[in-house]
Design a protein around this motif. Sequence first.
Motif, PDB file in Angstrom:
ATOM      1  N   ARG A   1       7.015   5.305   6.106  1.00  0.00           N
ATOM      2  CA  ARG A   1       7.910   6.189   5.818  1.00  0.00           C
ATOM      3  C   ARG A   1       9.123   6.053   5.690  1.00  0.00           C
ATOM      4  NH1 ARG A   1       6.761  12.375   8.458  1.00  0.00           N
ATOM      5  NH2 ARG A   1       4.922  11.767   7.527  1.00  0.00           N
ATOM      6  N   GLU A   2       9.802   5.362   6.739  1.00  0.00           N
ATOM      7  CA  GLU A   2      11.149   5.072   6.692  1.00  0.00           C
ATOM      8  C   GLU A   2      11.479   3.929   5.557  1.00  0.00           C
ATOM      9  OE1 GLU A   2      14.464   2.369   9.559  1.00  0.00           O
ATOM     10  OE2 GLU A   2      12.166   2.484   9.794  1.00  0.00           O
ATOM     11  N   VAL A   3      10.502   2.877   5.427  1.00  0.00           N
ATOM     12  CA  VAL A   3      10.735   2.053   4.093  1.00  0.00           C
ATOM     13  C   VAL A   3      10.880   2.949   2.990  1.00  0.00           C
ATOM     14  CG1 VAL A   3       9.775   0.001   2.979  1.00  0.00           C
ATOM     15  CG2 VAL A   3       9.421   0.324   5.358  1.00  0.00           C
ATOM     16  N   VAL A   4       9.954   3.768   2.717  1.00  0.00           N
ATOM     17  CA  VAL A   4       9.906   4.507   1.330  1.00  0.00           C
ATOM     18  C   VAL A   4      11.260   5.274   1.264  1.00  0.00           C
ATOM     19  CG1 VAL A   4       8.678   6.121   0.160  1.00  0.00           C
ATOM     20  CG2 VAL A   4       7.289   4.581   1.219  1.00  0.00           C
ATOM     21  N   ALA A   5      11.609   5.933   2.338  1.00  0.00           N
ATOM     22  CA  ALA A   5      12.900   6.895   2.244  1.00  0.00           C
ATOM     23  C   ALA A   5      14.137   5.898   1.911  1.00  0.00           C
ATOM     24  CB  ALA A   5      13.085   7.382   3.580  1.00  0.00           C
ATOM     25  N   ARG A   6      14.156   4.769   2.395  1.00  0.00           N
ATOM     26  CA  ARG A   6      15.461   3.876   2.328  1.00  0.00           C
ATOM     27  C   ARG A   6      15.228   3.141   1.001  1.00  0.00           C
ATOM     28  NH1 ARG A   6      17.672   1.579   6.920  1.00  0.00           N
ATOM     29  NH2 ARG A   6      17.870   3.150   8.605  1.00  0.00           N
ATOM     30  N   VAL A   7      14.117   2.823   0.359  1.00  0.00           N
ATOM     31  CA  VAL A   7      13.859   2.325  -0.986  1.00  0.00           C
ATOM     32  C   VAL A   7      14.286   3.534  -2.157  1.00  0.00           C
ATOM     33  CG1 VAL A   7      12.440   1.593  -2.721  1.00  0.00           C
ATOM     34  CG2 VAL A   7      12.277   0.787  -0.702  1.00  0.00           C
ATOM     35  N   LYS A   8      13.932   4.658  -1.879  1.00  0.00           N
ATOM     36  CA  LYS A   8      14.269   5.719  -2.738  1.00  0.00           C
ATOM     37  C   LYS A   8      15.806   5.994  -2.392  1.00  0.00           C
ATOM     38  CE  LYS A   8      10.034   8.211  -2.753  1.00  0.00           C
ATOM     39  NZ  LYS A   8       9.249   9.628  -2.285  1.00  0.00           N
TER      40      LYS A   8
ATOM     41  N   GLY B   1      23.952   6.508   2.052  1.00  0.00           N
ATOM     42  CA  GLY B   1      23.263   7.517   1.561  1.00  0.00           C
ATOM     43  C   GLY B   1      22.540   8.305   2.928  1.00  0.00           C
ATOM     44  N   PHE B   2      21.793   9.262   2.707  1.00  0.00           N
ATOM     45  CA  PHE B   2      21.277  10.200   3.685  1.00  0.00           C
ATOM     46  C   PHE B   2      20.531   9.467   4.713  1.00  0.00           C
ATOM     47  CE2 PHE B   2      16.927  11.188   2.886  1.00  0.00           C
ATOM     48  CZ  PHE B   2      16.634  10.513   1.366  1.00  0.00           C
ATOM     49  N   ALA B   3      19.654   8.440   4.463  1.00  0.00           N
ATOM     50  CA  ALA B   3      18.890   7.939   5.388  1.00  0.00           C
ATOM     51  C   ALA B   3      19.350   7.282   6.364  1.00  0.00           C
ATOM     52  CB  ALA B   3      17.871   7.009   4.508  1.00  0.00           C
ATOM     53  N   TYR B   4      20.689   7.317   6.512  1.00  0.00           N
ATOM     54  CA  TYR B   4      21.351   6.598   7.799  1.00  0.00           C
ATOM     55  C   TYR B   4      21.850   7.644   8.780  1.00  0.00           C
ATOM     56  CZ  TYR B   4      22.229   2.068   5.521  1.00  0.00           C
ATOM     57  OH  TYR B   4      21.771   0.888   5.122  1.00  0.00           O
TER      58      TYR B   4
ATOM     59  N   GLY C   1      15.555 -12.693 -16.035  1.00  0.00           N
ATOM     60  CA  GLY C   1      15.529 -11.475 -16.806  1.00  0.00           C
ATOM     61  C   GLY C   1      14.310 -11.175 -17.455  1.00  0.00           C
ATOM     62  N   LYS C   2      13.360 -12.111 -17.425  1.00  0.00           N
ATOM     63  CA  LYS C   2      11.865 -11.770 -18.178  1.00  0.00           C
ATOM     64  C   LYS C   2      11.012 -10.814 -17.572  1.00  0.00           C
ATOM     65  CE  LYS C   2      11.985 -16.591 -19.967  1.00  0.00           C
ATOM     66  NZ  LYS C   2      11.254 -18.038 -19.834  1.00  0.00           N
ATOM     67  N   GLU C   3      11.346 -10.661 -16.283  1.00  0.00           N
ATOM     68  CA  GLU C   3      10.568  -9.451 -15.684  1.00  0.00           C
ATOM     69  C   GLU C   3      11.836  -8.599 -14.940  1.00  0.00           C
ATOM     70  OE1 GLU C   3       7.853 -10.734 -12.689  1.00  0.00           O
ATOM     71  OE2 GLU C   3       9.362 -12.121 -11.979  1.00  0.00           O
ATOM     72  N   ARG C   4      11.294  -7.088 -15.145  1.00  0.00           N
ATOM     73  CA  ARG C   4      12.364  -6.196 -14.706  1.00  0.00           C
ATOM     74  C   ARG C   4      11.999  -6.170 -13.011  1.00  0.00           C
ATOM     75  NH1 ARG C   4      10.258  -1.948 -16.031  1.00  0.00           N
ATOM     76  NH2 ARG C   4      10.263  -0.679 -13.799  1.00  0.00           N
ATOM     77  N   ILE C   5      13.036  -6.220 -12.384  1.00  0.00           N
ATOM     78  CA  ILE C   5      12.967  -6.025 -10.844  1.00  0.00           C
ATOM     79  C   ILE C   5      13.934  -4.916 -10.437  1.00  0.00           C
ATOM     80  CG2 ILE C   5      12.998  -6.868  -8.544  1.00  0.00           C
ATOM     81  CD1 ILE C   5      10.668  -7.952 -10.142  1.00  0.00           C
ATOM     82  N   ASP C   6      13.495  -3.951  -9.914  1.00  0.00           N
ATOM     83  CA  ASP C   6      14.574  -2.660  -9.694  1.00  0.00           C
ATOM     84  C   ASP C   6      15.058  -2.824  -8.292  1.00  0.00           C
ATOM     85  OD1 ASP C   6      14.399  -1.165 -12.084  1.00  0.00           O
ATOM     86  OD2 ASP C   6      12.209  -1.134 -11.583  1.00  0.00           O
ATOM     87  N   LEU C   7      14.344  -3.459  -7.571  1.00  0.00           N
ATOM     88  CA  LEU C   7      14.800  -3.670  -5.908  1.00  0.00           C
ATOM     89  C   LEU C   7      14.006  -4.735  -5.453  1.00  0.00           C
ATOM     90  CD1 LEU C   7      15.801  -0.599  -3.565  1.00  0.00           C
ATOM     91  CD2 LEU C   7      13.874  -2.246  -2.926  1.00  0.00           C
ATOM     92  N   VAL C   8      14.726  -5.373  -4.249  1.00  0.00           N
ATOM     93  CA  VAL C   8      14.094  -6.379  -3.609  1.00  0.00           C
ATOM     94  C   VAL C   8      13.969  -6.077  -2.098  1.00  0.00           C
ATOM     95  CG1 VAL C   8      14.036  -8.967  -3.080  1.00  0.00           C
ATOM     96  CG2 VAL C   8      14.872  -8.263  -5.332  1.00  0.00           C
TER      97      VAL C   8
ATOM     98  N   TYR D   1       0.835  -1.180  -0.113  1.00  0.00           N
ATOM     99  CA  TYR D   1       0.004   0.020  -0.093  1.00  0.00           C
ATOM    100  C   TYR D   1       0.814   1.200  -0.122  1.00  0.00           C
ATOM    101  CZ  TYR D   1      -3.244   3.669   1.794  1.00  0.00           C
ATOM    102  OH  TYR D   1      -3.825   4.781   1.856  1.00  0.00           O
ATOM    103  N   ASN D   2       1.889   1.315   0.712  1.00  0.00           N
ATOM    104  CA  ASN D   2       2.696   2.584   1.043  1.00  0.00           C
ATOM    105  C   ASN D   2       3.513   2.602  -0.075  1.00  0.00           C
ATOM    106  OD1 ASN D   2       2.165   3.759   3.884  1.00  0.00           O
ATOM    107  ND2 ASN D   2       1.888   1.721   4.103  1.00  0.00           N
ATOM    108  N   LEU D   3       4.207   1.589  -0.728  1.00  0.00           N
ATOM    109  CA  LEU D   3       4.908   1.700  -1.836  1.00  0.00           C
ATOM    110  C   LEU D   3       4.306   2.261  -2.986  1.00  0.00           C
ATOM    111  CD1 LEU D   3       7.272  -1.213  -1.200  1.00  0.00           C
ATOM    112  CD2 LEU D   3       8.149   1.074  -1.149  1.00  0.00           C
ATOM    113  N   GLU D   4       3.123   1.629  -3.279  1.00  0.00           N
ATOM    114  CA  GLU D   4       2.324   2.097  -4.451  1.00  0.00           C
ATOM    115  C   GLU D   4       1.984   3.612  -4.192  1.00  0.00           C
ATOM    116  OE1 GLU D   4       0.412  -2.265  -5.788  1.00  0.00           O
ATOM    117  OE2 GLU D   4      -0.978  -0.852  -4.595  1.00  0.00           O
ATOM    118  N   ARG D   5       1.609   4.023  -3.076  1.00  0.00           N
ATOM    119  CA  ARG D   5       1.331   5.203  -2.812  1.00  0.00           C
ATOM    120  C   ARG D   5       2.318   6.105  -3.057  1.00  0.00           C
ATOM    121  NH1 ARG D   5      -1.125   7.500   2.724  1.00  0.00           N
ATOM    122  NH2 ARG D   5      -1.130   9.329   1.292  1.00  0.00           N
TER     123      ARG D   5
END
Length: 245
Positions: A109-116, A192-195, A44-51, A19-23
């Motif tokens: 919010r922390e998860v989204v910041a770390r992902v970005k 990164g700055f999130a640390y 490589g059949k489906e693009r994944i940018d982060l796990v 929910y939060n990542l899609e938002r």
Amino acid sequence: MARILVVDDEPALVKLLTYNLERAGFEVLTASDGQGLVERLQTGKERIDLVLLDIMLPKESGIDITQKLRAQNSFIPIIMITALDEEVDKVVGLEMGADDYITKPFSPREVVARVKAVLRRFEHAQAASQQDQRVASVKDYGILSVDTDRVLVKVANQRIKLTPKEYELLVYLTEREGRVLDRETILHGVWGFAYAGVDTRMVDMHVSHLRDKIEIDPKHPQMLKTVRGMGYRFVRQLAVEDEDD
């Protein structure tokens, strides 16, 4: 739109992350365990940018999955999800090549910041790699050489195997040769700055592992110098027989 794969066996947590990542504008895929995950990511059949990968999974742990991906030269960014009491697993996960970790319980919010932050570092690294192709890719620092085109490190002409984060840390330090860098600066530059506010022992741990791999005598380091009370400084070692501290 970046595609995030969330791998966790807790349906409520997966729902919350999705929910939060899609938002935040991400496309989200999910998996409840690690069975077949390495093969899925390697096709490589489906693009994944982060796990986003939970350490405690049924059938195969997140640490095992990370180790297999890195052993196959897959550099998909990985953020580990760990429990508060899994300090050892957290360290092992980073050693195996995870790019970051998030400790439960966490805020969306922390998860989204770390992902970005991780995606931004990954994009910058790719851009830098493309730029390096237009210039000489091999940089010599005495007995140490770093090939930024082939991501290859040698000491005294012997190839050294580093984890992705160890390599990133080494490049960061060598590019600032001679400068004294405090731990907070290194955290900001490499992780990164999130640390902000994160335990700076993470830097000490990675420097220690890096010394074990590139120093002739890790107990008496000649390249990765500790500046007491301040931080670390990289100094080139011109010859193997140099022993002056």
